[in-house]
Design a protein around this motif. Sequence first.
Motif, mmCIF file in Angstrom:
data_model
loop_
_atom_site.group_PDB
_atom_site.id
_atom_site.type_symbol
_atom_site.label_atom_id
_atom_site.label_comp_id
_atom_site.label_asym_id
_atom_site.label_seq_id
_atom_site.Cartn_x
_atom_site.Cartn_y
_atom_site.Cartn_z
ATOM 1 N N ASP A 137 0.828 -1.210 0.000
ATOM 2 C CA ASP A 137 0.000 0.000 0.000
ATOM 3 C C ASP A 137 0.866 1.265 0.000
ATOM 4 O OD1 ASP A 137 0.656 -1.209 2.489
ATOM 5 O OD2 ASP A 137 -0.605 0.228 3.539
ATOM 6 N N LYS A 138 0.564 2.145 -0.962
ATOM 7 C CA LYS A 138 1.460 3.278 -1.229
ATOM 8 C C LYS A 138 1.465 4.293 -0.083
ATOM 9 C CE LYS A 138 2.031 0.948 -4.824
ATOM 10 N NZ LYS A 138 3.048 -0.110 -4.716
ATOM 11 N N GLY A 139 0.337 4.434 0.630
ATOM 12 C CA GLY A 139 0.277 5.413 1.719
ATOM 13 C C GLY A 139 1.257 5.140 2.842
ATOM 14 N N ASN A 140 1.688 3.884 2.960
ATOM 15 C CA ASN A 140 2.630 3.530 4.031
ATOM 16 C C ASN A 140 4.084 3.504 3.578
ATOM 17 O OD1 ASN A 140 1.170 3.267 6.474
ATOM 18 N ND2 ASN A 140 0.237 1.366 5.713
ATOM 19 N N TYR A 141 4.380 3.905 2.329
ATOM 20 C CA TYR A 141 5.780 3.838 1.863
ATOM 21 C C TYR A 141 6.762 4.544 2.805
ATOM 22 C CZ TYR A 141 5.650 1.433 -2.709
ATOM 23 O OH TYR A 141 5.577 0.498 -3.709
ATOM 24 N N PRO A 142 6.443 5.766 3.309
ATOM 25 C CA PRO A 142 7.431 6.392 4.211
ATOM 26 C C PRO A 142 7.682 5.545 5.459
ATOM 27 C CG PRO A 142 5.887 8.030 3.387
ATOM 28 C CD PRO A 142 5.339 6.676 2.997
ATOM 29 N N ARG A 143 6.618 4.919 5.984
ATOM 30 C CA ARG A 143 6.805 4.073 7.172
ATOM 31 C C ARG A 143 7.582 2.807 6.840
ATOM 32 N NH1 ARG A 143 0.907 4.841 9.821
ATOM 33 N NH2 ARG A 143 0.601 5.962 7.872
ATOM 34 N N TYR A 144 7.353 2.254 5.644
ATOM 35 C CA TYR A 144 8.124 1.069 5.248
ATOM 36 C C TYR A 144 9.603 1.432 5.096
ATOM 37 C CZ TYR A 144 3.558 -1.090 4.355
ATOM 38 O OH TYR A 144 2.279 -1.586 4.492
ATOM 39 N N LEU A 145 9.862 2.654 4.603
ATOM 40 C CA LEU A 145 11.263 3.095 4.500
ATOM 41 C C LEU A 145 11.890 3.205 5.894
ATOM 42 C CD1 LEU A 145 13.665 4.047 2.844
ATOM 43 C CD2 LEU A 145 12.675 6.360 2.845
ATOM 44 N N ASP A 146 11.146 3.780 6.856
ATOM 45 C CA ASP A 146 11.660 3.835 8.237
ATOM 46 C C ASP A 146 12.022 2.442 8.738
ATOM 47 O OD1 ASP A 146 11.272 6.577 8.484
ATOM 48 O OD2 ASP A 146 9.251 6.360 9.328
ATOM 49 N N TRP A 147 11.117 1.486 8.486
ATOM 50 C CA TRP A 147 11.353 0.126 8.962
ATOM 51 C C TRP A 147 12.566 -0.494 8.265
ATOM 52 C CZ3 TRP A 147 10.146 -2.347 13.118
ATOM 53 C CH2 TRP A 147 8.986 -2.018 13.827
ATOM 54 N N ALA A 148 12.718 -0.245 6.977
ATOM 55 C CA ALA A 148 13.866 -0.825 6.255
ATOM 56 C C ALA A 148 15.173 -0.279 6.838
ATOM 57 C CB ALA A 148 13.758 -0.530 4.758
ATOM 58 N N ILE A 149 15.174 1.026 7.135
ATOM 59 C CA ILE A 149 16.396 1.615 7.706
ATOM 60 C C ILE A 149 16.650 1.017 9.091
ATOM 61 C CG2 ILE A 149 17.392 3.785 8.555
ATOM 62 C CD1 ILE A 149 15.951 5.177 6.169
ATOM 63 N N ARG A 150 15.551 0.765 9.817
ATOM 64 C CA ARG A 150 15.681 0.212 11.173
ATOM 65 C C ARG A 150 16.145 -1.243 11.165
ATOM 66 N NH1 ARG A 150 11.072 2.230 14.488
ATOM 67 N NH2 ARG A 150 10.431 0.503 15.799
#
Length: 213
Positions: A137-150
């Motif tokens: 889901d595209k609306g969560n891309y910024p949060r998925y990026l945070d998680w990937a960095i984490r």
Amino acid sequence: MSDEKISEQYVESVYAEDVVLEKVKAGIRNRNMPEISIAPGYGRLLTLLVLASGAREVLEIGALGGYSGICLARGLAPGGRLTSLEVDAGFAGFARSNLEEAGFGDRVDYRVGPALDSLAELEREGRRFDFFFIDADKGNYPRYLDWAIRLGNPGALIVGDNILLHGRIADPEISSPSVRAIREFNERIASDPRLDSTLLPAYDGLAVARLKA
Ligand code: SAH
Ligand code: MG
């Protein structure tokens, strides 16, 4: 037909038909699932990036029918594994059967549920990853990026699909929640000091970033 479409068709004509992936696409069509598997040229790029990076722990967010999962699994070195997050149990089951048929059944683990919940669960388990493919889901891309960095090991690759939303991202007149989220994702991919990156405009756009080691 647009120049881009003609060029995409030309490139596919250079490659032999990928019988395994074509069968996945036919299954998606027959089940009336959304026909939004990753573009073939980017699927080949996923395989190459997993191969070239030597990633052992690969995380996919958004499985659909397993098309991109097969591309990722094809790049895995012996001992490598794919964890795939999918909110729809039916899609995850179909993807699993396609990975099994492609010979990767013992290398893939599907987690059904909202990806943000699965990501928190993976963190609690102490899991870390060398490669992230973000395509839910595209609306969560910024949060998925945070998680990937984490959850990323040093040098981990982070790839995001559909970063142009068929022209909507580049259109200043449009500002829906998912468009705003993808713009934020792209701007952070381009400017976060922890990342080296590129944004590729072919097909529907692909972000490729690497966490600095
Ligand atoms: N990566 C696939 C295509 C994924 S399409 C491929 O290229 O082959 C997007 C997928 O994300 C859909 O299967 C959808 O069910 C799933 N999805 C949507 N919202 C989600 C969420 N919150 N958590 C996990 N998966 C989600
Ligand atoms: Mg996609």
